[in-house]
Write a protein that holds these residues in place. Structure first.
Motif, mmCIF file in Angstrom:
data_model
loop_
_atom_site.group_PDB
_atom_site.id
_atom_site.type_symbol
_atom_site.label_atom_id
_atom_site.label_comp_id
_atom_site.label_asym_id
_atom_site.label_seq_id
_atom_site.Cartn_x
_atom_site.Cartn_y
_atom_site.Cartn_z
ATOM 1 N N LYS A 2 31.883 -12.608 25.055
ATOM 2 C CA LYS A 2 30.505 -12.998 24.739
ATOM 3 C C LYS A 2 30.502 -13.810 23.452
ATOM 4 C CE LYS A 2 28.567 -10.192 27.804
ATOM 5 N NZ LYS A 2 28.017 -10.680 29.030
ATOM 6 N N LEU A 3 29.544 -14.706 23.357
ATOM 7 C CA LEU A 3 29.297 -15.460 22.132
ATOM 8 C C LEU A 3 27.889 -15.111 21.686
ATOM 9 C CD1 LEU A 3 30.190 -17.569 20.054
ATOM 10 C CD2 LEU A 3 29.262 -19.323 21.555
ATOM 11 N N ILE A 4 27.781 -14.531 20.498
ATOM 12 C CA ILE A 4 26.493 -14.098 19.960
ATOM 13 C C ILE A 4 26.089 -15.043 18.841
ATOM 14 C CG2 ILE A 4 25.244 -12.242 18.792
ATOM 15 C CD1 ILE A 4 27.256 -10.284 20.023
ATOM 16 N N PHE A 5 24.879 -15.583 18.952
ATOM 17 C CA PHE A 5 24.268 -16.343 17.863
ATOM 18 C C PHE A 5 23.218 -15.431 17.240
ATOM 19 C CE2 PHE A 5 25.821 -19.840 20.456
ATOM 20 C CZ PHE A 5 26.345 -20.687 19.504
ATOM 21 N N ALA A 6 23.356 -15.133 15.958
ATOM 22 C CA ALA A 6 22.402 -14.287 15.242
ATOM 23 C C ALA A 6 21.775 -15.113 14.130
ATOM 24 C CB ALA A 6 23.107 -13.058 14.668
ATOM 25 N N VAL A 7 20.475 -15.309 14.195
ATOM 26 C CA VAL A 7 19.753 -16.104 13.202
ATOM 27 C C VAL A 7 18.973 -15.136 12.317
ATOM 28 C CG1 VAL A 7 18.089 -17.966 12.824
ATOM 29 C CG2 VAL A 7 19.513 -17.960 14.892
ATOM 30 N N THR A 8 19.268 -15.152 11.013
ATOM 31 C CA THR A 8 18.620 -14.242 10.076
ATOM 32 C C THR A 8 18.537 -14.905 8.709
ATOM 33 O OG1 THR A 8 18.630 -11.975 9.224
ATOM 34 C CG2 THR A 8 20.774 -13.059 9.440
ATOM 35 N N GLU A 9 18.067 -14.162 7.708
ATOM 36 C CA GLU A 9 17.987 -14.705 6.355
ATOM 37 C C GLU A 9 19.390 -15.054 5.863
ATOM 38 O OE1 GLU A 9 16.033 -11.832 3.907
ATOM 39 O OE2 GLU A 9 14.255 -11.799 5.178
ATOM 40 N N ARG A 10 19.486 -16.119 5.090
ATOM 41 C CA ARG A 10 20.781 -16.622 4.643
ATOM 42 C C ARG A 10 21.577 -15.575 3.860
ATOM 43 N NH1 ARG A 10 20.666 -22.388 2.191
ATOM 44 N NH2 ARG A 10 20.141 -22.792 4.338
ATOM 45 N N ALA A 11 20.929 -14.815 2.988
ATOM 46 C CA ALA A 11 21.637 -13.790 2.200
ATOM 47 C C ALA A 11 22.201 -12.698 3.106
ATOM 48 C CB ALA A 11 20.712 -13.188 1.163
ATOM 49 N N LEU A 12 21.419 -12.266 4.091
ATOM 50 C CA LEU A 12 21.899 -11.259 5.044
ATOM 51 C C LEU A 12 23.044 -11.818 5.876
ATOM 52 C CD1 LEU A 12 18.598 -9.655 6.365
ATOM 53 C CD2 LEU A 12 20.350 -8.568 4.981
#
Length: 110
Positions: A2-12
């Motif tokens: 699987k390829l997971i793209f996780a978009v979150t705050e830059r610091a996290l």
């Protein structure tokens, strides 16, 4: 795989990069200027075996879940001669967007 793209705050995202790479998962952090969803976000691209996808997703949710931050604000009264009125509100912080893709072929070329 699987390829997971996780978009979150830059610091996290930067913290998660260290954490996931330390656990042996191939992960890449993509800094965004204009922002895929919102400016100041970081996108993690994570390659995981099929059996480990749920484990990684649970870890991401634990680390990037939303939190409620109470804040005090002062707003002017209806009449300009009135005092400022204190109002308490809540700001939602954190959160994440996940995209999980099936990978039909993966090769590491060195």
């Amino acid at each position: 795989m699987k390829l997971i793209f996780a978009v979150t705050e830059r610091a996290l995202a930067a913290d998660l990069l260290q954490d996931l790479s330390g656990r042996g998962f191939p992960v890449t952090l993509i800094h965004e200027e204009g922002g895929f969803l919102v400016a100041g976000q970081g996108t993690l691209m994570i390659g995981v075996p099929d059996g480990a996808a749920d484990l990684v997703i649970r870890h991401l949710v634990e680390r990037c879940g939303t939190t409620m931050q109470p804040v005090d604000s002062l707003i002017p009264g209806a009449d300009p001669t009135e005092y400022l009125i204190r109002e308490q509100s809540v700001i939602v912080q954190g959160g994440m967007s996940l995209f999980v893709l099936n990978v039909s072929r993966f090769e590491r070329i060195t």
